[in-house]
Design an enzyme around this catalytic site. Structure first.
Site, PDB file in Angstrom:
ATOM      1  N   HIS A 139     -22.510   1.974  21.420  1.00 35.25           N
ATOM      2  CA  HIS A 139     -21.486   0.942  21.635  1.00 35.25           C
ATOM      3  C   HIS A 139     -21.518  -0.136  20.551  1.00 35.25           C
ATOM      4  CE1 HIS A 139     -20.011   1.843  25.771  1.00 35.25           C
ATOM      5  NE2 HIS A 139     -21.200   2.436  25.892  1.00 35.25           N
ATOM      6  N   CYS A 192     -18.276   6.062  23.346  1.00 36.24           N
ATOM      7  CA  CYS A 192     -18.885   6.498  24.606  1.00 36.24           C
ATOM      8  C   CYS A 192     -17.902   7.379  25.384  1.00 36.24           C
ATOM      9  CB  CYS A 192     -19.372   5.290  25.403  1.00 36.24           C
ATOM     10  SG  CYS A 192     -20.564   5.721  26.705  1.00 36.24           S
ATOM     11  N   GLU A 250     -19.252  -2.323  20.002  1.00 36.47           N
ATOM     12  CA  GLU A 250     -18.671  -3.558  20.535  1.00 36.47           C
ATOM     13  C   GLU A 250     -19.697  -4.390  21.287  1.00 36.47           C
ATOM     14  OE1 GLU A 250     -18.365  -0.837  24.101  1.00 36.47           O
ATOM     15  OE2 GLU A 250     -18.447  -0.678  21.908  1.00 36.47           O
TER      16      GLU A 250
END
Length: 227
Positions: free
Chosen positions: A202, A85, A204
């Site tokens: 993302h 990002c 994560e």
């Protein structure tokens, strides 16, 4: 092995990355950018957020932090670097990868789950998947539209440096399933070396089983497989 997650003023996904990596059994620590890279760094994450308020351009100011020269040198030596990002924006602005991320076609901040098609499964970032596999990962950005001139995009595609494309749940691409208007639905690319990757979604946030899908785990595992 210690992955250094670089925190800039305005980073806000550094703790998410740390927790996700620790869940995968990968040692990680958050490093303030002014402190430089620790000597035992074996992997680097440029996390999401709004470094320096996205002033000038998203990622442009963080890309000029002195630590980014250390990151570039580490990348040249083969240390894996993952930009996510805002980290992807920083990666492009600092020359780690081709292209740039700019304002979404909608001109709005978008936060939603998207589907990605794995374009290559023979890189450390994607070997947990199969080529053509569709994974579900969230996005959260206002400047996520990937742009690059046509000649460079052709080179990226000829060199198989496109990692992921936005798609539907069946793997079909096109404008209707492109959340931000990225050129050729590109969601993630490799740098000159396969140890460097940037992506707008993302991974994560798609790692911990108690909060949703875990399709992003394979990307983060690349920090260990690359080392």
């Amino acid at each position: 092995m210690t992955v250094s997650i670089i925190r800039f003023g305005g980073s806000n996904c550094d703790r998410d990355a740390e927790r996700a990596l620790e869940h995968l059994g990968i040692d990680a620590e958050i490093v303030w950018h002014e402190d430089g890279l620790p000597a035992d760094t074996t992997g680097i994450v440029l996390p999401g957020g709004f470094s320096y308020g996205d002033y000038l351009r998203a990622g442009a100011m963080a890309a000029r932090s002195p630590i980014m020269e250390e990151v570039r040198e580490a990348a040249r030596e083969g240390v894996p670097v993952l930009g996510v990002c805002n980290g992807a924006q920083i990666g492009c602005e600092s020359g780690l990868t081709e292209g740039a991320f700019t304002t979404n076609e909608s001109a709005r901040f978008q936060c939603e789950h998207v589907y990605l098609r794995v374009e290559r499964a023979d890189t450390p970032w994607t070997e947990a998947y199969e080529e053509g596999e569709v994974i579900e990962v969230p996005i959260a950005h206002g400047e996520g539209r990937y742009e690059v001139d046509d000649d460079r995009l052709a080179e990226l595609e000829d060199d198989d440096r496109v990692l992921f494309r936005y798609c539907d749940e069946n793997g079909e691409t096109g404008p209707d399933v492109n959340p931000n208007g990225s050129k050729h639905n590109v969601a993630g690319v490799l740098g000159d070396r396969e140890a460097v990757a940037v992506l707008m979604p993302h991974p994560e946030r798609a790692t911990l089983p108690d909060v949703g899908p875990t399709d992003g785990q394979g990307v983060l595992e690349g920090l260990e497989k690359n080392a």
